[in-house]
Design a protein around this motif. Structure first.
Motif, short mmCIF file in Angstrom:
data_model
loop_
_atom_site.label_atom_id
_atom_site.label_comp_id
_atom_site.label_asym_id
_atom_site.label_seq_id
_atom_site.Cartn_x
_atom_site.Cartn_y
_atom_site.Cartn_z
N ARG A 1 -2.84 6.09 -3.72
CA ARG A 1 -3.12 5.82 -2.30
C ARG A 1 -4.40 6.52 -1.87
O ARG A 1 -5.23 5.93 -1.17
N ALA A 2 -4.55 7.76 -2.28
CA ALA A 2 -5.73 8.52 -1.89
C ALA A 2 -6.99 7.91 -2.50
O ALA A 2 -8.04 7.80 -1.84
N ILE B 1 -10.26 -3.69 8.55
CA ILE B 1 -9.67 -3.22 7.29
C ILE B 1 -8.19 -3.57 7.33
O ILE B 1 -7.50 -3.21 8.30
N ALA B 2 -7.70 -4.29 6.34
CA ALA B 2 -6.32 -4.75 6.42
C ALA B 2 -5.71 -5.01 5.06
O ALA B 2 -6.36 -5.53 4.16
N ALA B 3 -4.43 -4.67 4.96
CA ALA B 3 -3.58 -5.07 3.83
C ALA B 3 -2.48 -5.94 4.42
O ALA B 3 -1.60 -5.42 5.11
N ILE C 1 -11.88 2.31 -0.15
CA ILE C 1 -12.06 1.58 1.12
C ILE C 1 -13.20 2.22 1.91
O ILE C 1 -14.05 1.53 2.47
N THR C 2 -13.22 3.55 1.95
CA THR C 2 -14.23 4.27 2.71
C THR C 2 -15.62 4.03 2.13
O THR C 2 -16.59 3.75 2.85
N LEU D 1 -7.88 4.77 -0.61
CA LEU D 1 -8.52 5.08 0.67
C LEU D 1 -9.97 5.51 0.46
O LEU D 1 -10.86 5.12 1.24
N ASP D 2 -10.23 6.29 -0.57
CA ASP D 2 -11.61 6.67 -0.88
C ASP D 2 -12.45 5.43 -1.17
O ASP D 2 -13.62 5.34 -0.74
N LEU E 1 0.82 -1.21 0.00
CA LEU E 1 0.00 0.00 0.00
C LEU E 1 0.85 1.26 0.00
O LEU E 1 0.59 2.21 -0.74
N ILE E 2 1.91 1.26 0.81
CA ILE E 2 2.70 2.48 0.96
C ILE E 2 3.60 2.75 -0.24
O ILE E 2 4.19 3.82 -0.33
N GLY F 1 -16.58 0.40 2.84
CA GLY F 1 -16.87 0.21 4.26
C GLY F 1 -18.20 0.82 4.65
O GLY F 1 -18.97 0.23 5.41
N LEU G 1 2.37 2.66 -3.36
CA LEU G 1 1.57 3.35 -4.38
C LEU G 1 1.94 4.82 -4.41
O LEU G 1 2.35 5.39 -3.39
#
Lengths: 139, 139
Positions: free
Chosen positions: A55-56, A80-82, A62-63, A59-60, A47-48, A66, A50
């Motif tokens: 990454r942003a 929530i996990a990678a 995932i949100t 995250l959007d 993930l880190i 979720g 990207l």
């Protein structure tokens, strides 16, 4: 080289659809409502690693996913996990957890044996998720 | 009401420092290099319930911390997770995993028994992490 889904992820999941960055999958395990996002980036692993824009976006996504699970299922907690220890292709788990589920309060990974969905229960969940993703709540 | 760290998190960890949003902790378990970020937001529980600015800051902090661990430790894989089944206060795990570690390839949560650091090993790791966080690699 074009993106292709890791065959182990493909074997354990059912496709739900494509988000802007990620392929959205349902883990075929009736014990846990469990989604997996796989960014369509060839070779992505961490993930880190990207770039900031991806990454942003992830995250959007995932949100969004979720929140759809919260709307549809009202879980006690989201997980929530990678991780990627077994399948290195970058993928993010978003799991609706309940105090009554088969692994609570432990993690789902490595807990017991996957129980594939019955067709009707799977279709019902997928239809609900698609509706919640299409009409997300405000905020 | 001011932020206070969940007493279970406090009992299992050692403080490293304060990031812009999060308190950074070292899990006191010598088996795994394992950091925990706790956003200093009263009542926060789910990552996806943070407002967009705080979510973005937390992702930046996860990235910074993960890169510091990569620089310092060259792990085989990072595990990044927000679970919270046991401690509901929002906290994000960033764990350096190795193919040789005590839980590989399984998750660390619930695996065996925590083994507190010897003082010297802990100080060495903390010093390395603080240096890697103070002088992050470019990108």
């Amino acid at each position: 080289m074009s993106f292709s889904l890791d065959p182990r992820l493909a074997a354990d999941t059912r496709p739900i659809g494509e988000l802007a960055l990620s392929r959205l999958l349902l883990m075929d395990d009736a014990r846990f409502p469990w989604l997996v996002l796989v960014p369509r980036i060839v070779g992505a692993r961490e993930l880190i690693d990207l770039d900031a824009a991806d990454r942003a976006t992830l995250l959007d996504e995932i949100t969004t996913v979720g929140r759809a699970m919260e709307t549809l299922l009202s879980p006690d907690k989201l997980n929530i996990a990678a991780l990627g220890n077994v399948v290195p292709q970058l993928h993010v788990h978003v799991i609706a957890r309940f105090g009554t589920d088969a692994a609570w309060p432990g993690p789902v990974w490595g807990a017991g044996t996957r129980e594939p969905y019955q067709a009707e229960a799977c279709e019902r969940l997928l239809a609900g998720l698609r509706a919640a993703l299409t009409h997300p709540p405000a905020g």
